[in-house]
Scaffold this motif. Sequence first.
Motif, PDB file in Angstrom:
ATOM      1  N   VAL A 239       0.840  -1.204   0.000  1.00 18.47           N
ATOM      2  CA  VAL A 239       0.000   0.000   0.000  1.00 18.47           C
ATOM      3  C   VAL A 239       0.876   1.255   0.000  1.00 18.47           C
ATOM      4  CG1 VAL A 239      -1.758   1.280   1.270  1.00 18.47           C
ATOM      5  CG2 VAL A 239      -1.884  -1.202   1.144  1.00 18.47           C
ATOM      6  N   ARG A 240       1.985   1.213   0.761  1.00 19.37           N
ATOM      7  CA  ARG A 240       2.878   2.381   0.766  1.00 19.37           C
ATOM      8  C   ARG A 240       3.468   2.609  -0.613  1.00 19.37           C
ATOM      9  NH1 ARG A 240       7.630   4.072   4.924  1.00 19.37           N
ATOM     10  NH2 ARG A 240       5.780   4.236   6.218  1.00 19.37           N
ATOM     11  N   ALA A 241       3.892   1.550  -1.269  1.00 22.56           N
ATOM     12  CA  ALA A 241       4.470   1.697  -2.605  1.00 22.56           C
ATOM     13  C   ALA A 241       3.447   2.225  -3.607  1.00 22.56           C
ATOM     14  CB  ALA A 241       5.047   0.363  -3.077  1.00 22.56           C
ATOM     15  N   ALA A 242       2.177   1.847  -3.405  1.00 18.75           N
ATOM     16  CA  ALA A 242       1.142   2.241  -4.359  1.00 18.75           C
ATOM     17  C   ALA A 242       0.585   3.632  -4.081  1.00 18.75           C
ATOM     18  CB  ALA A 242       0.005   1.216  -4.340  1.00 18.75           C
ATOM     19  N   ILE A 243       0.360   3.949  -2.799  1.00 16.03           N
ATOM     20  CA  ILE A 243      -0.363   5.166  -2.444  1.00 16.03           C
ATOM     21  C   ILE A 243       0.547   6.259  -1.890  1.00 16.03           C
ATOM     22  CG2 ILE A 243      -2.249   6.071  -1.004  1.00 16.03           C
ATOM     23  CD1 ILE A 243      -3.562   3.419  -1.106  1.00 16.03           C
ATOM     24  N   GLY A 244       1.670   5.868  -1.276  1.00 16.33           N
ATOM     25  CA  GLY A 244       2.542   6.846  -0.632  1.00 16.33           C
ATOM     26  C   GLY A 244       2.904   8.032  -1.512  1.00 16.33           C
ATOM     27  N   PRO A 245       3.410   7.791  -2.733  1.00 13.25           N
ATOM     28  CA  PRO A 245       3.756   8.942  -3.592  1.00 13.25           C
ATOM     29  C   PRO A 245       2.537   9.789  -3.963  1.00 13.25           C
ATOM     30  CG  PRO A 245       4.814   6.933  -4.379  1.00 13.25           C
ATOM     31  CD  PRO A 245       3.844   6.518  -3.326  1.00 13.25           C
ATOM     32  N   ILE A 246       1.375   9.147  -4.093  1.00 16.69           N
ATOM     33  CA  ILE A 246       0.162   9.901  -4.430  1.00 16.69           C
ATOM     34  C   ILE A 246      -0.220  10.832  -3.278  1.00 16.69           C
ATOM     35  CG2 ILE A 246      -2.294   9.707  -4.994  1.00 16.69           C
ATOM     36  CD1 ILE A 246      -1.678   7.054  -6.326  1.00 16.69           C
ATOM     37  N   LEU A 247      -0.113  10.348  -2.047  1.00 14.60           N
ATOM     38  CA  LEU A 247      -0.423  11.188  -0.891  1.00 14.60           C
ATOM     39  C   LEU A 247       0.508  12.388  -0.818  1.00 14.60           C
ATOM     40  CD1 LEU A 247      -1.175   8.629   1.973  1.00 14.60           C
ATOM     41  CD2 LEU A 247      -2.792  10.134   0.818  1.00 14.60           C
ATOM     42  N   SER A 248       1.796  12.152  -1.067  1.00 17.14           N
ATOM     43  CA  SER A 248       2.744  13.266  -1.051  1.00 17.14           C
ATOM     44  C   SER A 248       2.425  14.277  -2.143  1.00 17.14           C
ATOM     45  CB  SER A 248       4.176  12.738  -1.221  1.00 17.14           C
ATOM     46  OG  SER A 248       4.520  11.861  -0.161  1.00 17.14           O
ATOM     47  N   GLY A 249       2.036  13.776  -3.317  1.00 18.96           N
ATOM     48  CA  GLY A 249       1.676  14.681  -4.396  1.00 18.96           C
ATOM     49  C   GLY A 249       0.421  15.471  -4.087  1.00 18.96           C
ATOM     50  N   LEU A 250      -0.584  14.809  -3.490  1.00 15.92           N
ATOM     51  CA  LEU A 250      -1.816  15.506  -3.131  1.00 15.92           C
ATOM     52  C   LEU A 250      -1.568  16.563  -2.067  1.00 15.92           C
ATOM     53  CD1 LEU A 250      -4.381  12.559  -3.000  1.00 15.92           C
ATOM     54  CD2 LEU A 250      -4.225  14.356  -4.727  1.00 15.92           C
ATOM     55  N   GLN A 251      -0.634  16.275  -1.150  1.00 15.36           N
ATOM     56  CA  GLN A 251      -0.338  17.247  -0.100  1.00 15.36           C
ATOM     57  C   GLN A 251       0.283  18.523  -0.665  1.00 15.36           C
ATOM     58  OE1 GLN A 251       2.050  15.625   3.045  1.00 15.36           O
ATOM     59  NE2 GLN A 251       1.962  17.476   4.292  1.00 15.36           N
ATOM     60  N   SER A 252       1.059  18.386  -1.728  1.00 12.32           N
ATOM     61  CA  SER A 252       1.690  19.561  -2.326  1.00 12.32           C
ATOM     62  C   SER A 252       0.794  20.279  -3.330  1.00 12.32           C
ATOM     63  CB  SER A 252       2.997  19.153  -3.019  1.00 12.32           C
ATOM     64  OG  SER A 252       2.739  18.245  -4.090  1.00 12.32           O
TER      65      SER A 252
END
Length: 303
Positions: free
Chosen positions: A132-145
């Motif tokens: 889940v981290r590999a799949a969603i982690g980068p998306i969460l960071s992108g959404l935060q920015s």
Amino acid sequence: MASTDTTRPAEDRDAKDGGDLAGLEAGLDALESVQQGRTPWRQTFVEKILPPTVAVLLVLAVWQALVSFKIVDDPTKLPAPSDVWDVLHQAWLQGELLGYIWTSVSRGLLGFCFALVIGTPLGLLVARVKFVRAAIGPILSGLQSLPSVAWVPPAVIWLGLNNSMMYAVILLGAVPSIANGLVSGVDQVSPIFLRAGRTLGATGLKGTWHIVLPAALPGYVAGLKQGWAFSWRSLMAAEIIASFPDLGVGLGQLLENGRNASDMAMVFEAILLILVVGIAIDLLIFSPLERWVLRSRGLLVKG
């Protein structure tokens, strides 16, 4: 007899070392158990009340000087502090001031609670499951920015001009911050705590509740504080862009109304109210929560 004499000095040394350690431990316990008296009011005033008061008065003095010495002589660009006060006072007398504040604060706090309910399990899932981290982690960071204002147009198209659109924008702005804050806190949990928990039988949900969450609390609280900041900014963006009579007049719409009327006193009124509400929420909710977390870990002495 000689053997007894030989072993006695060693026993005496062990007893002396044990006594020294016991004395040291007792001294440390005494230091930790010292109860400090109540902080004198004068010290509280000098350290906590006086500095922000002086800062506010200095800003007002500079503001008034810019108007009085005609450095900025156009009232449509910079109104006098007295003009802004008159607008605030008039809104208070008409019974509208608290309505502006409550409309926005109620939306912001309710939307933040929704974000908390969604962001906390999502953060735990990302932190504990590698896939889940590999799949969603980068998306969460992108959404935060991603700027929150970018979500307003699609939210209006999808949901229309209503409170659901406001809450959707708040969620999209706050959930990534809360989830990432919890992920950061979980990543900083010592592996020793996890191994000790497994040894004692704290695995699965029990280990998450009793071991992971308490140990990750500092990072989680930081994520909550940042999540509220994103919630508040997202709400202001939504109220400014998607103003509609049925939605009521919040602080963001008040700011937009001042811009449409070219009334800088009203614009400054809205800006000051937005600032005051943000500071008040931080002082009343998040600062005490941070102090409690630090104090529970012995990082802040209760005064």
